[in-house]
Design a protein around this motif. Structure first.
Motif, PDB file in Angstrom:
ATOM      1  N   VAL A 320      -7.778  -1.060   2.511  1.00  0.00           N
ATOM      2  CA  VAL A 320      -6.768  -0.691   1.513  1.00  0.00           C
ATOM      3  C   VAL A 320      -6.770   0.819   1.306  1.00  0.00           C
ATOM      4  O   VAL A 320      -5.707   1.444   1.153  1.00  0.00           O
ATOM      5  N   ILE A 404      -4.675  -6.385  -3.430  1.00  0.00           N
ATOM      6  CA  ILE A 404      -3.446  -6.999  -2.915  1.00  0.00           C
ATOM      7  C   ILE A 404      -2.228  -6.135  -3.252  1.00  0.00           C
ATOM      8  O   ILE A 404      -1.384  -5.850  -2.392  1.00  0.00           O
ATOM      9  N   LEU A 405      -2.135  -5.705  -4.507  1.00  0.00           N
ATOM     10  CA  LEU A 405      -0.973  -4.915  -4.940  1.00  0.00           C
ATOM     11  C   LEU A 405      -0.903  -3.568  -4.225  1.00  0.00           C
ATOM     12  O   LEU A 405       0.169  -3.145  -3.772  1.00  0.00           O
ATOM     13  N   ALA A 407      -2.244  -2.759  -1.337  1.00  0.00           N
ATOM     14  CA  ALA A 407      -1.957  -2.975   0.088  1.00  0.00           C
ATOM     15  C   ALA A 407      -0.478  -3.254   0.314  1.00  0.00           C
ATOM     16  O   ALA A 407       0.153  -2.650   1.195  1.00  0.00           O
ATOM     17  N   ILE A 408       0.095  -4.160  -0.500  1.00  0.00           N
ATOM     18  CA  ILE A 408       1.510  -4.507  -0.335  1.00  0.00           C
ATOM     19  C   ILE A 408       2.398  -3.289  -0.617  1.00  0.00           C
ATOM     20  O   ILE A 408       3.331  -2.979   0.148  1.00  0.00           O
ATOM     21  N   ALA A 409       2.107  -2.583  -1.721  1.00  0.00           N
ATOM     22  CA  ALA A 409       2.921  -1.411  -2.080  1.00  0.00           C
ATOM     23  C   ALA A 409       2.815  -0.326  -1.015  1.00  0.00           C
ATOM     24  O   ALA A 409       3.832   0.292  -0.630  1.00  0.00           O
ATOM     25  N   SER A 410       1.601  -0.075  -0.519  1.00  0.00           N
ATOM     26  CA  SER A 410       1.417   0.977   0.498  1.00  0.00           C
ATOM     27  C   SER A 410       2.157   0.643   1.778  1.00  0.00           C
ATOM     28  O   SER A 410       2.869   1.496   2.339  1.00  0.00           O
ATOM     29  N   VAL A 411       2.007  -0.591   2.266  1.00  0.00           N
ATOM     30  CA  VAL A 411       2.678  -0.986   3.520  1.00  0.00           C
ATOM     31  C   VAL A 411       4.195  -0.913   3.364  1.00  0.00           C
ATOM     32  O   VAL A 411       4.905  -0.415   4.249  1.00  0.00           O
ATOM     33  N   THR A 412       4.703  -1.389   2.220  1.00  0.00           N
ATOM     34  CA  THR A 412       6.155  -1.367   1.987  1.00  0.00           C
ATOM     35  C   THR A 412       6.695   0.055   1.991  1.00  0.00           C
ATOM     36  O   THR A 412       7.685   0.375   2.677  1.00  0.00           O
TER      37      THR A 412
END
Length: 803
Positions: A320, A404-405, A407-412
């Motif tokens: 992350v 989780i948040l 990781a999702i925000a960074s990838v997006t």
């Protein structure tokens, strides 16, 4: 698949990354073993591993109370045997009487252990080793006994605490936290605990250097994955591909995550293996609460299960973190600004983690923090609930949600920004504004001297000014910090009251005062004996008066005993060196002269700044492709070399002043200068110093050594910059050689400059260090001058002419 293979090929084609992988792994392994070898308990267990394991297997099935009783008996035998050894080695009459009295006391109180000690036939070192690891096992047993009673009474204690008015409000965080803690620890209420070898699991999970090295490798991978095409302006060609940039960014993220997982797995598993091989793995099937370090864990896990969970948490956190760094690289399209933003983010994270207290209303910022997630065993080994809008939420749940948040925000954001925005290197947002200000107020008139040009490049181009600005904030903090003494006991407070009257030269008036106080305490002791034999007093009256006198003797009496010992010592020193005896407040001056953490923290910070400012000094011309233009100037490159070294030296001296001077100013402002001219030898810890140098002189000597070391390191990193022609590589190599050893030495009290004054070895260590620094300085300057000037040997010229 081809894109993934291309990204992997691109990474492995970089020699710097391969060098760092090998170098960091080697450094990590060496420093881990070195750290363990400098821990007395670990080193003793390493040399006596079979005996240690045999004792553990003998008592591991005992209940903790019985194991404690048996081990304390064995420890007592060893202590008595050591007492015999001391008596055999001692020839002083008074000491022999004291040792004999203690031995007779052992014989009367522990007759069985006394007999067994008589029958022992060990060397002194074997007895000391046995005492060390038996003490470790006794302390383990005490912790296990305390833990069992603590967990067993948790429900009852929780019900009692909720009745207090402070915690009695239903629905409040404090009320819910008490009940939730008792509920969460029910699963480990009847856990069977056993003594064992805990060193492998404790040392491998608390070694900080590995986290720093893995972070450095992740950052280096991000540099190669995200900046190479952007710096060469190749991203514009990719937009016209069939699927645009999306496959490329997915491939980059896949390679980054894959190698982050691989690096973490190798580094953290090697830590466990090295610690186990050095000090033994122990019984990995014991419950994790058997280790004192993990008694605050509420999960019913065996040690091997905890290690697997700990390793997974490290891998997830680093992955992350890698995504977050990739987010910065994609969003900030200027490589220099990426470094600034990352450094600023790490600085803010550190301030929030270190500055916010655990009971602060803002403690969410302390705990929901990458530094907290990476530090030691905070996720699964240290039970913690946090107040989230008056709800009691466990740190493990917060960690999972946060990972989780993020990781999702960074990838997006990474994918959207990489696909939609132009990936072109741009100036940072401050450049246009600064350029306007510069043009308005600064006009170039005539030529610019080499020194001024170097200063401009150094402070602006290499961003050394940022380091200076940050050090100004550090200096302000050190100058305004409250360093007044907070006494931890009534005895220390009483000592301070005495030393306030006695500090300075020992005069006749002060000696009379000491005699009066001695008579006072002798009278108290006589009164204590009289009360004990006075039949006219009731038992209750005796107890009250004896308690009152004991209280005085244990505080003020103990403090006066320290003063008396100090008086005897300074008189003996005065006679030895033919100087006037002087009292010095050792509690205050221990802060100045014997603070190992501050000594290494300041020096490590100075080394970090020097590595940062020096790594670009010669690489700058190579990076800007200006190196060949300098060769054809009239004076060649020699004058430029001198200007660069002068610029670095100026910045180094400014950095040293900002780091060290504010603390000394704050110290003088708080405690005054009365004892600064006092010979250091009057502090008992410096009894072996072998000289009458003052506190001031010792400070100046250490300052001279630190400056010499700083200048030599500055020149060495500058040499690396000139030879390697790459500022990042120079920074990494300098950090491995200089910075990481400094970080490790913070916990090693023996490796300090002040220790050499205590041991009397400073008279040869200080000159040796200065000579070594001068020697390193001359070698580095010679290499720099030879490589960076137009000087050529005649043989080389002849070869060129023939060619």
């Amino acid at each position: 698949m081809k894109l993934i293979m291309f990204e992997i090929y691109k990474l492995f084609s970089k020699k710097l990354l391969l060098i760092c992988l090998v170098l960091f792994f080697t450094a990590n392994s060496i420093f881990l073993v070195y750290t363990q070898s400098n821990n007395l308990e670990v080193k003793t267990v390493h040399t006596n591993l079979s005996d240690y394991e045999n004792i553990i297997s003998k008592y591991s099935d005992y209940v903790p109370t019985e194991a404690q009783r048996q081990l304390e008996s064995e420890l007592k035998i060893v202590e008595i045997a050591l007492q015999f050894d001391r008596m055999a080695d001692n020839s002083n009459g008074d000491d022999l009487k004291n040792l004999g009295r203690i031995t007779e006391q052992y014989k009367a109180e522990n007759p069985e252990e006394y007999k067994k000690a008589r029958a022992l036939h060990y060397t002194k070192q074997e007895l000391l080793d046995k005492q060390t690891y038996l003490s470790n096992l006794v302390n383990q047993c005490k912790s296990l006994v305390d833990y069992s009673s603590f967990i067993g009474d948790m429900d009852e204690r929780a019900q009692m605490q909720t009745k207090f008015s402070v915690f009695a409000e239903e629905g409040s965080f404090s009320y819910n936290n008490i009940l939730k803690t008792a509920e969460d620890f029910k699963d480990v209420n009847n856990t069977k605990l056993k003594i064992g070898n805990n060193f492998a699991v404790e040392n491998s999970t608390t070694f900080v250097l590995t986290d720093l090295l893995v972070f450095a490798l992740v950052f280096l991978m991000c540099i190669y994955i995200f900046t190479l095409e952007r710096d060469k302006e190749l991203y514009g060609l990719i937009r016209t591909a069939k699927y645009g940039r999306m496959p490329l960014i997915i491939s980059k993220l896949f390679v980054l995550i894959f190698f982050t997982i691989l690096i973490c797995a190798v580094y953290y598993s090697s830590n466990i293996a090295l610690c186990g091989l050095y000090s033994g793995f122990g019984d990995m099937t014991r419950n994790i609460q058997s280790c004192e370090l993990f008694m605050n864990c509420n999960l019913k896990l065996q040690i091997w299960q905890y290690l697997v969970l700990w390793g997974l948490s490290k891998i997830i956190t680093m992955c992350v973190l890698a995504l977050f760094i990739a987010f910065i690289f994609v969003l900030v399209k200027n490589t220099g600004m990426v470094f600034v933003v990352t450094a600023f983010w790490v600085f803010i994270e550190g301030v929030l983690y270190l500055a916010i207290g655990s009971n602060s209303p803002l403690n969410q910022l302390k705990y929901i923090n990458f530094l907290y997630f990476l530090s030691g065993n905070n996720i699964f080994g240290n039970y913690l609930n946090i107040n989230i809008f008056s709800h009691t939420v466990n740190i493990t749940l917060i960690y999972v949600i946060a990972m989780i948040l993020i990781a999702i925000a960074s990838v997006t954001v990474i994918c959207m920004s990489f696909v939609k925005s132009a990936q072109i290197t741009t100036n940072n947002i401050f450049t246009p504004m600064l350029e306007k200000v510069r043009r308005r107020f600064y006009k170039i008139q005539g030529g610019v001297s080499i020194f001024k040009g170097e200063c401009f490049k150094h402070y602006k181009g290499s961003m050394a000014i940022i380091a200076i600005i940050l050090l100004v904030f550090v200096a302000y903090g050190n100058a305004t910090d409250d360093i007044s003494v907070v006494y931890s006991s009534a005895q220390e407070s009483a000592y301070s009251a005495y030393i306030d009257k006695l500090e300075g030269e020992l005069t006749q008036e002060k000696e009379d005062y000491l005699r009066q106080q001695q008579d006072y305490f002798d009278g108290l002791n006589e009164e204590l004996n009289t009360i004990s034999t006075d039949m006219s007093l009731s038992a209750e009256e005796k107890e009250i008066r004896i308690t009152a006198i004991d209280s005085i003797l244990k505080t003020k009496g103990a403090a006066f005993e320290e003063i008396s010992n100090q008086a005897s010592y300074i008189k003996e020193v005065g006679e030895r060196y033919h100087i006037t005896p002087i009292f010095i407040n050792y509690i205050v001056y221990k802060r100045l002269a014997q603070n190992p953490s501050r000594e290494w923290q300041y020096f490590t910070l100075l080394m970090a700044v020097i590595i940062f400012i020096s790594s670009d000094i010669f690489a700058y011309e190579h990076k800007k492709h200006m190196i060949d233009l300098i060769r054809c100037t009239k004076k060649g490159k020699l004058r430029l070399v001198l200007s660069k070294v002068m610029t670095l030296s100026l910045t180094t001296l400014i950095s040293y002043t900002l780091i060290y001077l504010p603390y000394y100013i704050n110290f003088i402002k708080t405690f005054g200068t009365e004892s600064l001219n006092t010979p250091v030898v009057f502090m008992q810890d410096f009894a072996n110093i072998g000289s009458t140098i003052s506190v001031n002189s010792m400070i100046f000597i250490t300052a001279a050594v630190h400056i010499a070391e700083a200048v030599s390191v500055m020149t060495a990193v500058a040499m690396l910059s000139q030879v390697l022609k790459n500022n990042i590589l120079s920074m990494i190599v300098g950090a491995v050689i200089v910075l990481f050893p400094c970080l490790l030495c913070m916990n090693l009290t023996d490796i300090r400059l002040y220790t050499s004054f205590q041991k009397g070895s400073w008279m040869w260590i200080v000159p040796s260090l200065i000579v070594l620094c001068v020697f390193l300085l001359m070698i580095c300057l010679t290499i720099i001058a030879f490589n960076f000037s137009n000087i050529e040997f005649k043989a080389m010229r002849r070869c060129k002419n023939e060619a």
